[in-house]
Design an enzyme around this catalytic site. Structure first.
Site, PDB file in Angstrom:
ATOM      1  N   GLU A   1       0.879  -1.232  -0.087  1.00 58.28           N
ATOM      2  CA  GLU A   1       0.179   0.013   0.038  1.00 58.28           C
ATOM      3  C   GLU A   1       0.842   1.132   0.011  1.00 58.28           C
ATOM      4  O   GLU A   1       1.735   1.454   0.812  1.00 58.28           O
ATOM      5  CB  GLU A   1      -0.910   0.101   1.006  1.00 58.28           C
TER       6      GLU A   1
ATOM      7  N   ASP B   1      -3.326  11.760  -1.681  1.00 53.94           N
ATOM      8  CA  ASP B   1      -3.502  12.930  -1.759  1.00 53.94           C
ATOM      9  C   ASP B   1      -3.696  13.505  -3.143  1.00 53.94           C
ATOM     10  O   ASP B   1      -3.218  13.349  -3.927  1.00 53.94           O
ATOM     11  CB  ASP B   1      -2.068  13.621  -1.432  1.00 53.94           C
TER      12      ASP B   1
ATOM     13  N   THR C   1     -10.484   1.861   4.971  1.00 55.57           N
ATOM     14  CA  THR C   1      -9.395   2.457   5.259  1.00 55.57           C
ATOM     15  C   THR C   1      -9.634   3.640   6.574  1.00 55.57           C
ATOM     16  O   THR C   1     -10.964   3.969   6.689  1.00 55.57           O
ATOM     17  CB  THR C   1      -8.542   3.026   4.113  1.00 55.57           C
ATOM     18  N   GLU C   2      -8.889   4.217   7.033  1.00 57.01           N
ATOM     19  CA  GLU C   2      -9.158   5.126   8.152  1.00 57.01           C
ATOM     20  C   GLU C   2     -10.123   6.383   7.170  1.00 57.01           C
ATOM     21  O   GLU C   2     -11.015   6.699   7.786  1.00 57.01           O
ATOM     22  CB  GLU C   2      -8.103   5.858   8.697  1.00 57.01           C
ATOM     23  N   TYR C   3      -9.681   6.921   6.179  1.00 61.11           N
ATOM     24  CA  TYR C   3     -10.265   7.902   5.382  1.00 61.11           C
ATOM     25  C   TYR C   3     -11.593   7.332   4.740  1.00 61.11           C
ATOM     26  O   TYR C   3     -12.678   8.185   4.658  1.00 61.11           O
ATOM     27  CB  TYR C   3      -9.451   8.364   4.386  1.00 61.11           C
TER      28      TYR C   3
HETATM   29  N1  SAM Z   1      -4.390   5.576   2.953  1.00 65.25           N
HETATM   30  C1  SAM Z   1      -4.644   6.066   4.215  1.00 65.25           C
HETATM   31  C2  SAM Z   1      -6.192   5.941   4.158  1.00 65.25           C
HETATM   32  O1  SAM Z   1      -7.007   5.856   3.301  1.00 65.25           O
HETATM   33  O2  SAM Z   1      -6.845   6.116   5.457  1.00 65.25           O
HETATM   34  C3  SAM Z   1      -4.003   7.352   4.419  1.00 65.25           C
HETATM   35  C4  SAM Z   1      -4.659   8.391   3.311  1.00 65.25           C
HETATM   36  S1  SAM Z   1      -3.697   9.959   3.531  1.00 65.25           S
HETATM   37  C5  SAM Z   1      -4.853  11.082   2.779  1.00 65.25           C
HETATM   38  C6  SAM Z   1      -2.512   9.889   2.138  1.00 65.25           C
HETATM   39  C7  SAM Z   1      -1.201   9.481   2.743  1.00 65.25           C
HETATM   40  O3  SAM Z   1      -0.276   9.271   1.738  1.00 65.25           O
HETATM   41  C8  SAM Z   1      -0.693  10.386   3.558  1.00 65.25           C
HETATM   42  O4  SAM Z   1      -0.135   9.772   4.887  1.00 65.25           O
HETATM   43  C9  SAM Z   1       0.934  10.833   2.929  1.00 65.25           C
HETATM   44  O5  SAM Z   1       1.670  11.212   3.753  1.00 65.25           O
HETATM   45  C10 SAM Z   1       1.038   9.761   2.248  1.00 65.25           C
HETATM   46  N2  SAM Z   1       1.884  10.007   0.813  1.00 65.25           N
HETATM   47  C11 SAM Z   1       1.348  11.046  -0.051  1.00 65.25           C
HETATM   48  N3  SAM Z   1       2.283  11.164  -0.814  1.00 65.25           N
HETATM   49  C12 SAM Z   1       3.124  10.034  -0.901  1.00 65.25           C
HETATM   50  C13 SAM Z   1       4.402   9.730  -1.415  1.00 65.25           C
HETATM   51  N4  SAM Z   1       4.654  10.147  -2.516  1.00 65.25           N
HETATM   52  N5  SAM Z   1       4.979   8.542  -0.907  1.00 65.25           N
HETATM   53  C14 SAM Z   1       4.759   8.023   0.174  1.00 65.25           C
HETATM   54  N6  SAM Z   1       3.618   8.372   0.800  1.00 65.25           N
HETATM   55  C15 SAM Z   1       2.631   9.357   0.347  1.00 65.25           C
END
Ligand code: SAM
Length: 215
Positions: free
Chosen positions: A45, A119, A194-196
């Site tokens: 993931e 993101d 997922t959490e989100y």
């Molecule tokens: N996947 C989780 C969920 O659905 O609950 C978290 C979603 S959160 C909006 C997005 C996560 O992706 C953040 O923790 C961010 O730091 C990470 N992230 C964003 N760009 C990334 C990258 N280029 N490499 C690794 N992690 C990244």
């Protein structure tokens, strides 16, 4: 000492037995079988956040090896806390920017990729940073097995529309596309939230999902 009592997340991560370090030679392409001590399939993931999804998946599927990738130490720390509470031998983590994903997995080493609630990077000039962009799809193309697939979920419709438009130019095909996952009983079978996903679906937002393969 419990992790939540330690302030320096970088130090905790550096010493954690659950983290494979990208900046050392530990996470070398082609070594994941050795790291896990078996030849089970590898599912990753990317952007796992606090790790709720991947931790649950690893508990439910002990015959699969999971690797959670997260850019930020402070966020990864929360996933490590979950592991401290419930240790799982088939789950490891890497703190890294996924731009460098090809440095830690060999060609065809990964069986499945999950992107969850990535993101959105809404400005056009940041499109390359979006995890389902064609630039990232080209990286996934290298590390994913020939018959492997990628699953992406989000409640962000503009990001999902962008992701769908990227498929053809990047040489990928959608086997599944839904704009309201939670109203599709067949697709919901085995769905791990997922959490989100929990947060945004409880607010009434429809969840989009695709499952994609190379053409
Ligand atoms: N996947 C989780 C969920 O659905 O609950 C978290 C979603 S959160 C909006 C997005 C996560 O992706 C953040 O923790 C961010 O730091 C990470 N992230 C964003 N760009 C990334 C990258 N280029 N490499 C690794 N992690 C990244």
């Amino acid at each position: 000492m419990r992790l939540r009592n330690i302030t320096g997340s970088r130090e905790v991560i550096a010493q954690s037995p659950y983290v494979i370090h990208e900046d050392t030679l530990e996470a070398r392409p082609g070594t994941w079988g050795e790291i896990f001590g078996n030849s089970a399939p590898i599912h990753i993931e990317i952007g796992m956040g606090k790790g709720k999804f991947i931790h649950t998946m690893a508990r439910l599927h002990p015959d699969i090896n999971y690797v959670g990738i997260e850019k930020y130490s402070s966020v990864l720390l929360r996933a490590l806390q979950k592991m401290e509470e419930e240790e799982l031998p088939n789950l490891k983590f890497i703190r890294m920017d996924a731009e460098d994903i090809c440095k830690v997995f060999a060609e065809g080493e990964v069986d499945r990729i999950y992107l969850n609630f990535s993101d959105p990077w809404p400005k056009d000039r940041h499109a390359k940073r979006r995890l389902p962009s064609r630039e990232f799809l080209a990286r996934y193309d290298r590390i994913l097995k020939k018959d492997g697939w990628l699953e992406f979920k989000t409640d962000n419709r503009p990001l999902f529309d962008f992701a769908v438009e990227e498929l053809e130019p990047a040489g990928w095909n959608a086997r599944v596309i839904t704009y309201d996952l939670h109203r599709d009983p067949a697709l919901m079978e085995g769905n791990v939230m997922t959490e989100y996903e929990e947060k945004f679906s409880s607010m009434g937002n429809p969840i989009c999902k695709y499952v994609i393969f190379r053409s």
